[in-house]
Scaffold this motif. Structure first.
Motif, short mmCIF file in Angstrom:
data_model
loop_
_atom_site.label_atom_id
_atom_site.label_comp_id
_atom_site.label_asym_id
_atom_site.label_seq_id
_atom_site.Cartn_x
_atom_site.Cartn_y
_atom_site.Cartn_z
N ARG A 105 24.84 26.76 34.86
CA ARG A 105 24.06 25.62 35.29
C ARG A 105 24.36 24.40 34.42
O ARG A 105 24.99 24.51 33.37
CB ARG A 105 22.55 25.92 35.20
CG ARG A 105 22.07 27.00 36.15
CD ARG A 105 20.56 27.16 36.05
NE ARG A 105 20.08 28.26 36.87
CZ ARG A 105 18.83 28.68 36.87
NH1 ARG A 105 17.93 28.08 36.10
NH2 ARG A 105 18.45 29.70 37.65
N ASP A 106 23.89 23.25 34.89
CA ASP A 106 23.90 21.99 34.14
C ASP A 106 25.30 21.40 33.95
O ASP A 106 25.51 20.59 33.05
CB ASP A 106 23.22 22.17 32.77
CG ASP A 106 21.78 22.64 32.91
OD1 ASP A 106 21.12 22.22 33.89
OD2 ASP A 106 21.31 23.41 32.05
N ALA A 107 26.24 21.79 34.79
CA ALA A 107 27.55 21.12 34.80
C ALA A 107 27.42 19.79 35.52
O ALA A 107 26.49 19.59 36.32
CB ALA A 107 28.58 22.00 35.49
N PRO A 108 28.33 18.84 35.28
CA PRO A 108 28.35 17.62 36.08
C PRO A 108 28.42 17.94 37.57
O PRO A 108 28.94 19.00 37.96
CB PRO A 108 29.61 16.91 35.59
CG PRO A 108 29.79 17.41 34.19
CD PRO A 108 29.34 18.84 34.22
N LEU A 123 31.62 19.33 39.39
CA LEU A 123 32.01 20.62 38.83
C LEU A 123 31.00 21.69 39.22
O LEU A 123 31.38 22.82 39.57
CB LEU A 123 32.13 20.51 37.32
CG LEU A 123 32.40 21.83 36.56
CD1 LEU A 123 33.69 22.49 37.05
CD2 LEU A 123 32.46 21.58 35.06
N GLN A 124 29.71 21.37 39.17
CA GLN A 124 28.68 22.34 39.53
C GLN A 124 28.82 22.78 40.99
O GLN A 124 28.68 23.96 41.32
CB GLN A 124 27.28 21.76 39.28
CG GLN A 124 26.16 22.77 39.47
CD GLN A 124 26.17 23.86 38.41
OE1 GLN A 124 26.08 23.58 37.22
NE2 GLN A 124 26.31 25.12 38.83
N ALA A 125 29.11 21.83 41.86
CA ALA A 125 29.29 22.16 43.28
C ALA A 125 30.49 23.09 43.46
O ALA A 125 30.44 24.04 44.27
CB ALA A 125 29.47 20.89 44.10
N LEU A 180 31.69 25.20 41.17
CA LEU A 180 31.31 26.50 40.62
C LEU A 180 30.42 27.27 41.59
O LEU A 180 30.61 28.47 41.81
CB LEU A 180 30.58 26.31 39.28
CG LEU A 180 31.44 25.91 38.09
CD1 LEU A 180 30.56 25.44 36.94
CD2 LEU A 180 32.32 27.07 37.64
N ASN A 181 29.45 26.58 42.18
CA ASN A 181 28.54 27.24 43.12
C ASN A 181 29.30 27.78 44.33
O ASN A 181 29.06 28.90 44.79
CB ASN A 181 27.46 26.26 43.59
CG ASN A 181 26.50 25.87 42.48
OD1 ASN A 181 26.48 26.48 41.40
ND2 ASN A 181 25.72 24.83 42.71
N SER A 182 30.21 26.96 44.85
CA SER A 182 30.99 27.38 46.01
C SER A 182 31.89 28.57 45.66
O SER A 182 32.02 29.53 46.44
CB SER A 182 31.84 26.21 46.52
OG SER A 182 32.71 26.63 47.55
N LEU A 183 32.50 28.53 44.48
CA LEU A 183 33.38 29.62 44.06
C LEU A 183 32.60 30.93 43.94
O LEU A 183 33.02 31.96 44.47
CB LEU A 183 34.02 29.26 42.71
CG LEU A 183 35.02 30.27 42.13
CD1 LEU A 183 36.25 30.39 43.01
CD2 LEU A 183 35.41 29.88 40.70
N TYR A 184 31.47 30.87 43.28
CA TYR A 184 30.68 32.08 43.02
C TYR A 184 30.04 32.62 44.29
O TYR A 184 30.09 33.82 44.57
CB TYR A 184 29.60 31.75 41.98
CG TYR A 184 28.72 32.92 41.61
CD1 TYR A 184 29.06 33.75 40.53
CD2 TYR A 184 27.56 33.21 42.31
CE1 TYR A 184 28.26 34.83 40.19
CE2 TYR A 184 26.76 34.29 41.98
CZ TYR A 184 27.11 35.09 40.91
OH TYR A 184 26.32 36.16 40.59
N HIS A 238 44.33 24.32 39.04
CA HIS A 238 44.52 22.99 39.61
C HIS A 238 43.20 22.41 40.11
O HIS A 238 42.88 21.24 39.86
CB HIS A 238 45.53 23.04 40.75
CG HIS A 238 45.68 21.75 41.48
ND1 HIS A 238 46.33 20.65 40.94
CD2 HIS A 238 45.24 21.36 42.72
CE1 HIS A 238 46.29 19.65 41.80
NE2 HIS A 238 45.64 20.06 42.88
N GLU A 239 42.42 23.22 40.80
CA GLU A 239 41.14 22.75 41.33
C GLU A 239 40.19 22.36 40.21
O GLU A 239 39.49 21.33 40.28
CB GLU A 239 40.50 23.83 42.19
CG GLU A 239 41.23 24.09 43.49
CD GLU A 239 40.58 25.22 44.28
OE1 GLU A 239 39.49 25.69 43.85
OE2 GLU A 239 41.13 25.62 45.31
N LEU A 240 40.13 23.18 39.18
CA LEU A 240 39.24 22.88 38.05
C LEU A 240 39.61 21.56 37.40
O LEU A 240 38.75 20.77 37.03
CB LEU A 240 39.29 24.03 37.04
CG LEU A 240 38.42 23.86 35.79
CD1 LEU A 240 36.96 23.62 36.14
CD2 LEU A 240 38.56 25.07 34.86
#
Length: 257
Positions: free
Chosen positions: A138-141, A144-146, A148-152, A230-232
């Motif tokens: 949590r608490d990523a910009p 980046l948070q979006a 991470l959420n999509s990946l997980y 690359h995405e990160l």
């Protein structure tokens, strides 16, 4: 056969030890406050010792066991910790020999009923049992948070082992061997990670390990793994070499009769 026999993390034991987050001192201080005595704690399914070191600051002895010899070999050594290879469901510890049992980020891999029987056997009367885990980052910009959420939640969904459902339920769907309650709110892991740190952590996820095993004959897995770095880089804030990220702790605990 216990789920730990699947060995999801054997082949990345060094990366697991290097890249997995460490639990905060505040958690171990809280755990010590709940324990009736601090002579000995069993760190069951200890992996490469992420929790063992923290426990050693409070307990006189830590018995740390894991089924994987590769994980044990990668653990940080400490004079108050005895690492041994062995299944959590059959610890070979003496009966009524420990004051507390911790299982960190691993209860979902076990034969829970068999593990519960082993916990009842080795715990002294009034002993403490803690199932510990952590929630997604949590608490990523925002961008980046979006990602991470999509990946997980979405893109890795076909690759998560079925046991992952118990983590998403904060272990509430598993049978605890006594009266229990959730971990206190507010406990969290805080990491100050670079892009490489975050990518290293993601690479140890069981879904990525599963995907990597399918990469030769699965276009979806191949595309995902080849493009993560690359995405990160695209969603990482341009003006930040390092970010502060949080993983809230979750789990269940109780004192057994």
């Amino acid at each position: 056969m216990p789920a730990t026999d699947k060995g999801w993390f054997d082949s990345v034991a060094i990366d697991y030890a290097r890249c997995r987050p460490r639990y905060p001192d505040a958690f171990f201080a809280w755990m010590a406050d709940q324990a009736r005595a601090l002579d000995c704690c069993w760190d069951a399914a200890c992996g490469s010792g992420q929790a063992s070191i923290g426990l050693s600051r409070w307990f006189n002895r830590v018995e740390a066991t894991d089924l994987s010899p590769e994980q044990i070999a990668a653990a940080d050594q400490h004079p108050r910790i005895r690492y041994r290879q062995g299944a959590a469901e059959q610890s070979h510890l003496s009966s009524n020999s420990v004051d507390a049992v911790l299982i960190a980020a691993a209860i979902h891999w076990l034969d829970v009923a068999q593990f519960n029987r082993e916990v009842r056997r080795v715990l002294r009367p009034g002993g403490l049992l803690v199932w510990l885990g952590y929630e997604p980052i949590r608490d990523a910009p925002e961008e980046l948070q979006a990602w991470l959420n999509s990946l997980y939640q979405e893109r890795l969904n076909p690759f998560w082992p079925p046991e992952r459902i118990h983590v998403d339920a904060c272990y509430a769907d598993l049978e605890f061997p006594g009266c229990d309650q959730p971990l206190p709110q507010g406990l969290k892991i805080t990491e100050h990670w670079t892009q490489n740190d975050l990518l290293g952590f993601i690479s140890t996820w069981s879904a990525l390990r599963n995907a990597s095993q399918q990469v030769d004959d699965n276009d979806q897995a191949r595309f995902l793994i080849n493009n993560l770095s690359h995405e990160l880089k695209q969603v990482w804030p341009k003006d930040s070499d390092q970010l502060t990220l949080h993983l809230p702790l979750m789990g269940r605990w109780g004192v057994l009769p």
